[in-house]
Scaffold this motif. Structure first.
Motif, mmCIF file in Angstrom:
data_model
loop_
_atom_site.group_PDB
_atom_site.id
_atom_site.type_symbol
_atom_site.label_atom_id
_atom_site.label_comp_id
_atom_site.label_asym_id
_atom_site.label_seq_id
_atom_site.Cartn_x
_atom_site.Cartn_y
_atom_site.Cartn_z
ATOM 1 N N GLU A 12 0.854 -1.182 0.000
ATOM 2 C CA GLU A 12 0.000 0.000 0.000
ATOM 3 C C GLU A 12 0.889 1.230 0.000
ATOM 4 O O GLU A 12 1.887 1.275 0.707
ATOM 5 N N LYS A 31 2.374 4.308 3.435
ATOM 6 C CA LYS A 31 1.331 3.731 4.277
ATOM 7 C C LYS A 31 1.777 2.560 5.150
ATOM 8 O O LYS A 31 1.083 2.201 6.096
ATOM 9 N N GLU A 32 2.921 1.937 4.839
ATOM 10 C CA GLU A 32 3.330 0.780 5.626
ATOM 11 C C GLU A 32 4.841 0.578 5.640
ATOM 12 O O GLU A 32 5.563 1.142 4.823
ATOM 13 N N TYR A 43 4.107 -7.107 7.545
ATOM 14 C CA TYR A 43 3.534 -5.874 7.015
ATOM 15 C C TYR A 43 3.012 -5.059 8.192
ATOM 16 O O TYR A 43 2.094 -5.502 8.894
ATOM 17 N N ARG A 45 1.383 -1.607 9.194
ATOM 18 C CA ARG A 45 0.736 -0.372 8.746
ATOM 19 C C ARG A 45 1.242 0.773 9.612
ATOM 20 O O ARG A 45 1.277 0.661 10.834
ATOM 21 N N GLU A 47 -0.080 3.478 10.435
ATOM 22 C CA GLU A 47 -1.094 3.978 11.369
ATOM 23 C C GLU A 47 -1.232 3.086 12.611
ATOM 24 O O GLU A 47 -1.806 3.502 13.611
ATOM 25 N N ASP A 48 -0.699 1.860 12.565
ATOM 26 C CA ASP A 48 -0.758 0.947 13.708
ATOM 27 C C ASP A 48 0.470 1.031 14.609
ATOM 28 O O ASP A 48 0.546 0.312 15.613
ATOM 29 N N GLN A 102 -3.145 -12.297 10.496
ATOM 30 C CA GLN A 102 -3.137 -11.065 11.297
ATOM 31 C C GLN A 102 -2.711 -11.400 12.721
ATOM 32 O O GLN A 102 -3.119 -12.423 13.274
ATOM 33 N N ALA A 124 4.691 8.040 9.207
ATOM 34 C CA ALA A 124 3.757 7.539 10.221
ATOM 35 C C ALA A 124 3.131 8.677 11.015
ATOM 36 O O ALA A 124 2.217 8.455 11.801
#
Length: 150
Positions: A12, A31-32, A43, A45, A47-48, A102, A124
């Protein structure tokens, strides 16, 4: 680059920086963050990401793989001569030869160059705590949440 790396599935975002070593690879997109180890990709992310903190990895086991669903899971990869950082994640995706899965609440302790750390922090949206990357301090939180705790 290690011939045992699994090809990265579609990523992404736009690629911003990529470093490949014989034992691991790191690629940052807008994005990652993708971590490549032989036979496995992670992977993460952007945002995580909860926080990124400097850590002394010596004395830790060289590799501990993420366990599915565990709250205390993580990966440790030690590389002499490079600063190491603990990346605390809310979630991640593991890609191995069996497929994708996941995981949640995982930590990664990795050797990260200053340039890679700045790139991850920038994309990030993490705030740098006092001291900057020239003296290995932490980055964490986002501007929208008011910053990170020390």
């Amino acid at each position: 680059m290690n011939r045992d790396f699994i090809a990265i599935r579609s990523m992404e975002g736009e690629i911003k920086l990529s470093h490949k070593k014989s034992a691991y690879g790191l690629t940052v997109t807008s994005k990652e963050l993708v971590l490549q180890k032989p036979h496995m990709n992670y992977y993460l992310r952007l945002e995580d990401i909860i926080s990124i903190m400097p850590v002394d990895p010596y004395g830790l086991k060289p590799l501990r793989t993420v366990q599915d669903g565990s709250e205390a899971s993580g990966l440790v990869s030690v590389s002499p001569g490079t600063r190491h950082y603990r990346i605390m994640m809310q979630a991640a995706v593991i890609h191995n030869r069996s497929g994708l899965r996941q995981v949640r609440s995982c930590d990664f302790i990795l050797p990260i160059t200053d340039e890679m750390l700045r790139t991850i922090g920038r994309w990030a949206g993490l705030n740098e705590l006092p001291g900057g990357t020239s003296s290995p301090d932490a980055i964490g939180g986002t501007e929208s949440t008011g910053g990170a705790e020390a």
